[in-house]
Write a protein that holds these residues in place. Structure first.
Motif, PDB file in Angstrom:
ATOM      1  N   GLN A 158       0.900  -2.872   6.970  1.00 37.32           N
ATOM      2  CA  GLN A 158       0.502  -2.154   5.765  1.00 37.32           C
ATOM      3  C   GLN A 158       0.455  -0.651   6.019  1.00 37.32           C
ATOM      4  O   GLN A 158       0.806   0.144   5.144  1.00 37.32           O
ATOM      5  CB  GLN A 158      -0.841  -2.666   5.252  1.00 37.32           C
ATOM      6  N   ASP A 159       0.058  -0.270   7.233  1.00 37.96           N
ATOM      7  CA  ASP A 159       0.015   1.155   7.569  1.00 37.96           C
ATOM      8  C   ASP A 159       1.402   1.776   7.519  1.00 37.96           C
ATOM      9  O   ASP A 159       1.562   2.908   7.067  1.00 37.96           O
ATOM     10  CB  ASP A 159      -0.600   1.365   8.956  1.00 37.96           C
ATOM     11  N   ARG A 162       2.224   2.329   3.998  1.00 34.36           N
ATOM     12  CA  ARG A 162       1.379   3.415   3.470  1.00 34.36           C
ATOM     13  C   ARG A 162       1.922   4.791   3.883  1.00 34.36           C
ATOM     14  O   ARG A 162       1.859   5.743   3.110  1.00 34.36           O
ATOM     15  CB  ARG A 162      -0.055   3.263   3.953  1.00 34.36           C
ATOM     16  N   LYS A 181       2.919   7.557   1.280  1.00 31.84           N
ATOM     17  CA  LYS A 181       2.327   8.904   1.320  1.00 31.84           C
ATOM     18  C   LYS A 181       3.419   9.971   1.317  1.00 31.84           C
ATOM     19  O   LYS A 181       3.321  10.967   0.603  1.00 31.84           O
ATOM     20  CB  LYS A 181       1.441   9.043   2.557  1.00 31.84           C
TER      21      LYS A 181
END
Length: 193
Positions: free
Chosen positions: A73-74, A77, A81
């Protein structure tokens, strides 16, 4: 040269391809599915970038069903971003339905799914999760470096009964595209990009 032209003409007749950027132009909700390491997350990021260029950051969203891989998930993300696009984790079918309702005004929603072997029993669970929301269109990722036998297993597991769409990844790493194109032709897969 004559044989090359005949083979090219036969391939053009039998290979079904989508418009060059039809996914982005038409918009919608797309879930990229396929085995581990096929390039789903990277492809989601590339498609999201195209969407941002077309509709702006407010026109899209990213979802992920991958809660298994460390930092999965990071990774999404970080892409979100960079692009200015929101990223939402999906826990289950109810969560997916609620998120899609909430994101109904978005022109392009891309779902990065958990990668698992085509032999994993959990593939059917993931298919059921996506099928619970009828407006989700699945895009099967095919690895150009895989053998025909492996690709056959992938299609059987991930796209057994529908005229599926696909994207062939890792083209730059493959010795040739014959196996992936053969699978597309024989299974009537609609090839994007």
């Amino acid at each position: 040269e004559i044989l090359r032209r005949r083979v090219s003409a036969a391939l053009e007749r039998r290979l079904t391809t989508a418009d060059s950027d039809g996914m982005i132009e038409g918009g919608g909700v797309f879930a990229l599915v396929g085995p581990t390491g096929v390039g789903k997350t990277t492809t989601v990021a590339k498609l999201a970038a195209r969407g941002v260029m077309r509709y702006g950051a407010s026109g899209g969203a990213l979802l992920t069903t991958d809660s298994y891989r460390i930092a999965a998930q990071d990774q999404l993300r970080v892409y979100g971003k960079i692009l200015g696009v929101p990223v939402h984790p999906v826990k289950d079918a109810a969560d997916l339905g609620a998120l899609l309702s909430e994101l109904g005004d978005k022109r392009l929603v891309l779902i990065d799914t958990v990668g698992m072997s085509q032999r994993d029993r959990m593939v059917s669970g993931q298919a059921a999760l996506l099928a619970a929301s009828p407006n989700v269109r699945r895009i099967l990722m095919l690895n150009a470096t895989s053998t025909v036998a492996t690709l056959e297993e992938v299609v059987a597991a991930y796209a057994p009964s529908e005229r599926a769409a696909c994207i062939v990844s890792k083209v730059d790493e493959a010795a040739g595209l014959g196996p992936a194109l053969d699978i597309c032709v024989r299974h009537g897969l609609v090839l994007h990009y």
